[in-house]
Design an enzyme around this catalytic site. Structure first.
Site, PDB file in Angstrom:
ATOM      1  N   SER A   1       0.852  -1.176   0.000  1.00 23.00           N
ATOM      2  CA  SER A   1       0.000   0.000   0.000  1.00 23.00           C
ATOM      3  C   SER A   1       0.892   1.230   0.000  1.00 23.00           C
ATOM      4  O   SER A   1       2.069   1.153   0.345  1.00 23.00           O
ATOM      5  CB  SER A   1      -0.909   0.012   1.240  1.00 23.00           C
ATOM      6  OG  SER A   1      -1.627   1.232   1.333  1.00 23.00           O
ATOM      7  N   LYS A  37     -10.944  -5.778 -13.090  1.00 18.14           N
ATOM      8  CA  LYS A  37     -11.665  -5.263 -14.238  1.00 18.14           C
ATOM      9  C   LYS A  37     -12.233  -3.885 -13.923  1.00 18.14           C
ATOM     10  O   LYS A  37     -12.502  -3.589 -12.764  1.00 18.14           O
ATOM     11  CB  LYS A  37     -12.726  -6.251 -14.708  1.00 18.14           C
ATOM     12  CG  LYS A  37     -13.577  -6.838 -13.585  1.00 18.14           C
ATOM     13  CD  LYS A  37     -14.775  -5.986 -13.286  1.00 18.14           C
ATOM     14  CE  LYS A  37     -15.216  -6.056 -11.875  1.00 18.14           C
ATOM     15  NZ  LYS A  37     -15.108  -4.830 -11.127  1.00 18.14           N
ATOM     16  N   HIS A  72      -4.475   1.291 -13.214  1.00 20.07           N
ATOM     17  CA  HIS A  72      -4.139  -0.089 -13.556  1.00 20.07           C
ATOM     18  C   HIS A  72      -2.938  -0.195 -14.481  1.00 20.07           C
ATOM     19  O   HIS A  72      -2.075  -1.056 -14.291  1.00 20.07           O
ATOM     20  CB  HIS A  72      -5.331  -0.796 -14.209  1.00 20.07           C
ATOM     21  CG  HIS A  72      -6.409  -1.161 -13.240  1.00 20.07           C
ATOM     22  ND1 HIS A  72      -7.576  -1.789 -13.628  1.00 20.07           N
ATOM     23  CD2 HIS A  72      -6.510  -0.983 -11.901  1.00 20.07           C
ATOM     24  CE1 HIS A  72      -8.342  -1.977 -12.564  1.00 20.07           C
ATOM     25  NE2 HIS A  72      -7.726  -1.496 -11.513  1.00 20.07           N
TER      26      HIS A  72
END
Length: 334
Positions: A36, A97, A79
Site C-alpha cells: 500500500s 476489471k 491499472h
C-alpha cells in the site's frame, strides 16, 4: 482445488482487495505480501489475513522475491501504471476489471507482458464461476438451438456524493466501466465480438454516465441488449434466448448463482444450483496459476480483454464520456 507454489502479492488494500484476499485465504492459496502507499494500511491488511510481508509502496511489493504474481486492486485509471510496474519486475499479473481505462492502455500491458514473458489476465471472475462453466457447456451442446438474443443488466444504488469514486471522472467514474463491464463481457462470452454498437446514456452532474443502454449487433441478426446504472438497484439478471430454449440466470448474474434452462415451451429442462462458500474470486486465481504452469486459457485470453476495452471505448465515444486521465497520459510509464 490444487494450487501451485505461487506467492501472491496484493497491490492496494481497498474493498475488492479484501474480498479477494479473503477468498484466497479460505481456499488455501498463498498470499506472500501486500503493498500500500500507506504503511499502516499495509500492516493492518497483513495482520487481518496473516500475510508475512507488508510493504509501504507498490515498488517494494513488486520487488519482493517471495511474490510471483501481483493482483492489481487499485481504481482502473491506475491499472496500467501498476500493471507495468509489476510486469517490469518479472511478475505475473491479475488485473481488476476493467483492465484499464481504454484499449490503448490494455494493449500496452499485453505488449509488455509478451516482451517480459509473463502471464497477464483480467480479473473478470464471473467467467470462471461454476454456473458460467455450465452455461457454456449447454451453449456448446446446441440445446438452445440458434441463440438469437442476450439480455443483461448491472445496476446498483451507489452513493451520489460527487466525491465518491463512481461519481468522479478523475477516478474513471460512471456506470459503464465499473458496472457495465459485466453485461458487456457476458455478451462477448456468449455471442462473441459484435459488428456494431448503438449506445445512449444520461449523465451525472459530475459528467460521468449515470445510466447507459447498449445494443450489440451481429452480422447474422443476433443482438445483445445491455443496461447499466449507478443510482438505481435493478434486477441484475441475464438471459440467453434461442430458437429451442432459454437460459435465465438468477440475480445476481455475475456472482455465484443459479439458473434455469427452459425448452421452447417453457418447461424446465434443468435447474442449476451449486452453492459457493466464498464470493467466488478464487476460481480466477486458480485459472491464472494454471496458465503460469503452462496450460492454455480456458476463458478470457488477454487479447479478448483488450478487444472488450475497445467495445467500451466505442460506447464512450457514442455517449461522449472522456476521462481527464486519458488526456494526461503520455509516452511510457516507468
Amino acid at each position: 482445488m490444487a494450487h501451485t507454489h505461487l506467492g501472491w502479492g496484493i497491490l492496494a488494500t481497498g474493498g475488492i482487495a479484501h474480498a479477494f484476499a479473503s477468498d484466497l485465504t479460505r481456499e488455501g492459496f498463498r498470499i506472500a505480501a501486500v503493498g500500500s502507499r500507506r504503511e499502516d494500511a499495509a500492516r493492518a491488511f497483513a495482520t487481518e489475513f496473516g500475510i508475512p510481508n507488508a510493504h509501504a509502496s507498490y515498488e517494494a511489493l513488486v520487488a519482493d522475491d517471495s511474490v510471483d504474481v501481483v493482483y492489481v486492486a487499485t481504481p482502473h485509471p491506475m491499472h496500467v501504471e501498476n500493471a507495468l510496474l509489476a510486469i517490469d519486475a518479472g511478475k505475473h499479473v491479475l488485473i481488476e476489471k476493467p483492465v484499464t481505462l481504454n484499449a490503448r492502455d490494455a494493449q500496452r500491458i499485453a505488449d509488455r507482458a509478451s516482451e517480459r514473458g509473463v502471464v497477464v489476465m483480467e480479473a473478470m471472475w464471473t467467467r470462471f464461476l461454476p454456473h458460467m462453466v455450465r452455461v457454456r457447456e449447454l451453449l456448446a451442446s446446441g440445446v438452445l438451438g440458434e441463440v438469437r438474443t442476450v439480455l443483461a443488466d448491472h445496476t446498483q444504488a451507489l452513493p451520489t456524493n460527487p466525491e465518491h469514486r463512481l461519481q468522479n471522472p478523475d477516478l474513471g467514474g460512471g456506470a459503464l466501466l465499473d458496472l457495465g463491464i459485466y453485461p458487456v463481457s457476458f455478451a462477448v462470452d456468449v455471442l462473441g465480438l459484435p459488428q456494431g454498437i448503438r449506445a445512449h446514456a444520461s449523465m451525472t452532474a459530475t459528467g460521468v454516465d449515470r445510466q447507459t443502454a447498449m445494443i450489440f449487433d451481429y452480422a447474422d441478426g443476433r443482438q445483445a441488449v445491455l443496461h447499466t446504472a449507478l443510482d438505481t438497484a435493478g434486477p441484475n439478471r441475464a438471459a440467453i434466448i434461442g430458437t429451442e430454449g432459454t437460459i435465465e440466470i438468477d440475480r445476481v448474474f455475475y456472482t455465484p448463482t443459479s439458473f434455469t434452462h427452459y425448452d421452447r415451451s417453457w418447461s424446465v429442462v434443468e435447474r442449476f444450483e451449486q452453492p459457493v462458500a466464498t464470493r467466488g474470486m478464487h476460481f480466477q486465481a486458480a485459472e491464472l496459476e494454471s496458465r503460469v504452469a503452462g496450460a492454455a486459457p480456458t476463458e478470457l485470453p488477454f487479447d479478448e480483454s483488450v478487444a472488450i476495452m475497445g467495445l467500451l471505448d466505442e460506447v464512450r465515444s457514442q455517449i461522449g464520456l472522456v476521462y481527464p486521465a486519458e488526456a494526461a497520459q503520455t509516452g511510457s510509464v516507468s
